[in-house]
Design an enzyme around this catalytic site. Structure first.
Site, PDB file in Angstrom:
ATOM      1  N   GLU A 176      -3.305   8.226  -0.608  1.00  0.00           N
ATOM      2  CA  GLU A 176      -4.107   8.565  -1.921  1.00  0.00           C
ATOM      3  C   GLU A 176      -3.331   9.076  -2.947  1.00  0.00           C
ATOM      4  OE1 GLU A 176      -7.703  10.750  -0.725  1.00  0.00           O
ATOM      5  OE2 GLU A 176      -8.322   9.067   0.662  1.00  0.00           O
ATOM      6  N   GLU A 361      -9.148   4.860   6.278  1.00  0.00           N
ATOM      7  CA  GLU A 361     -10.113   5.868   6.251  1.00  0.00           C
ATOM      8  C   GLU A 361     -11.497   5.394   5.619  1.00  0.00           C
ATOM      9  OE1 GLU A 361      -9.342   9.529   3.878  1.00  0.00           O
ATOM     10  OE2 GLU A 361      -7.300   9.510   4.576  1.00  0.00           O
TER      11      GLU A 361
END
Ligand code: IFM
Length: 454
Positions: A176, A361
């Site tokens: 991320e 995720e």
């Protein structure tokens, strides 16, 4: 299956080719922050500042996976998970992040053990090399604003690959980068807590370079699957007004395309309108766009924006009209259809440059107690996961190549600036005792994996 609702046979069939996984990250689950030569990271610094973490918790001991990794491996085996995405703490390996520092044997021993426990449990280890715990010394020298951090990252990756590369074939590089650049350096919500707005943009380029650098090193060590884990969000305008559409396009550029375009196309989107430049040198874009085996894709929710005339940014994030929300409240709306739509847009935008996607995720937090004496019935989480998996089958039917799905998270854990107030686990963790109690979503996911394989 435990909980409702169930899947139709066609949906199970569509999911048949996927590998199933769950994910965690070192700082969120390990505890043991001062043990065995571990150094300090920007998150150790961040949690030490009063007021930075909602419940003043400091990620220690929390789930205490440093001492309980064998229990975690057993939980994964019980689930029937194919894979486990966990992260390696840079400061357990190179405690001060510096070139001259010899890798910390105790840190390497720990991950060696974790890998062996997973393999013995029949679970493929998939470590992430950078999940936000940058060594403090490197941050002092500029952190991800400083190109030198990329070289230090390469040395750390080399040390890890030297030790684990004989058994680990699947790797995630960086997690991320958008959260690090935007929430960490631009807005100050996460470590290192800077509020630099657009001046934070070099951190995008340097993290992407870190990905390319790691990919090259890992391949030299026999890696079969190397991927970044990129978080995306479908950006929705609040109204049909042109100004809201323009605001949505701008945030889509910053949040999504700044990362996916260079990785998949080898170029940044047009930055002129924003008046910014990336610190690109010869060869950088080739390194960043080294083809990935899969594209790790983290997805939770869409983001709705409203145009604003004044303020540091040309938009505000606002609640998504009509959407139910997770425990995080109005800015974490539940809209599984946006996962499907985003994936189909990716396929259209990147075409043959898009490798198979692994959902690296997906998950949700809901209010749950700190203590439990019997399994928590988390029907809302089951519904969230079910509906996102169903959306995934629709994307597959539309021709999007999907190779895997990962639930965030195996365990309740330290949710960064929200401390222990947000619980994402399939397994409840008592943060005082470390006791693990599978929730009904654990049973549901186990039954789903078994049904897909049947
Ligand atoms: O807990 C985080 C994780 O570290 C990165 N992705 C989002 C999760 C939920 O906020």
């Amino acid at each position: 299956m435990a909980g409702t609702p169930e899947f139709a046979p066609q949906a199970l069939q569509a999911l048949n080719g996927l590998r199933f996984s769950t994910a965690t990250a070192a700082f969120q689950i390990e505890g043991a922050r001062t043990l065995d030569g571990r150094g300090r990271s920007i998150w150790d610094d961040f949690v030490d500042v009063p007021g930075n973490v909602l419940d003043s918790s400091a990620a220690d001991p929390g789930p205490d996976s440093y001492h309980r990794s064998a229990e975690d491996a057993a939980l994964l085996a019980g689930l029937g998970a194919d894979r486990y995405r966990f992260s390696i703490s840079w400061v357990r390996i190179i405690p001060d992040g510096q070139r001259s520092t010899k890798p910390n044997a105790a840190g390497l021993d720990y991950y060696d053990r974790v890998v062996d426990e997973l393999l013995a449990a029949g679970v493929t280890p998939e470590p992430t090399l950078y999940h936000w715990d940058l060594p403090t010394e490197l941050e002092v020298a500029g952190g991800w604003l400083n190109r030198d951090t990329v070289h230090r990252f390469g040395e750390y990756v080399e040390a890890v690959a030297n030790r684990l590369g004989d058994r680990v074939r699947h790797w995630y590089t960086i997690n991320e980068p958008a959260s690090t650049s935007l929430q960490g350096y631009a807005l100050g919500e996460l470590a290192p807590g800077h509020t630099m707005l657009f001046d934070a943009l070099p951190t995008v380029h340097h993290q992407l370079l870190a990905h390319g650098t790691a990919a090259t090193i890992l391949r030299e060590h026999g890696a079969q699957q190397v991927a970044p884990a990129i978080n995306h969000s479908l950006i929705l305008p609040e109204t049909d007004e042109d100004a809201d559409h323009r605001a949505a396009t701008t945030l889509d550029l910053i949040f999504n395309r700044f990362f996916a375009d260079p990785l998949l196309l080898g170029e940044y989107p047009d930055l002129e309108a924003l008046g910014v430049q990336m610190p690109i040198r010869d060869g950088d874009m080739e390194l960043i766009s080294t083809p990935c085996d899969v594209y790790g894709f983290n997805y939770y929710n869409p983001t709705t924006v409203r145009s604003v005339d004044e303020g540091p940014l040309p938009f505000d994030m606002v609640p998504t009209p009509g959407a139910a929300t997770t425990g995080f409240g109005p800015l974490w709306p539940i809209r599984p259809d946006t996962l499907r739509d985003f994936l189909i847009d990716m396929r259209t935008r990147y075409g043959s440059s898009l490798p198979p996607i692994v959902i690296s995720e997906n998950g949700a937090s809901f209010p749950e107690p700190e203590e439990c004496t019997e399994p928590i019935r988390d029907d809302e989480r089951i519904a969230y996961l079910h509906d996102h998996l169903l959306a995934l089958t629709e994307a597959i039917a539309a021709g999007v190549p999907i190779a895997g799905y990962t639930v965030w998270s195996l365990l309740d854990n330290f949710e960064w600036a929200d401390g222990y107030t947000q619980r994402f686990g399939l397994v409840h963790v008592n943060m005082t005792t470390g006791q693990r109690t599978p929730k009904s979503s654990y049973e549901w996911y186990r039954n789903l994996i078994a049904a897909v394989r049947a």
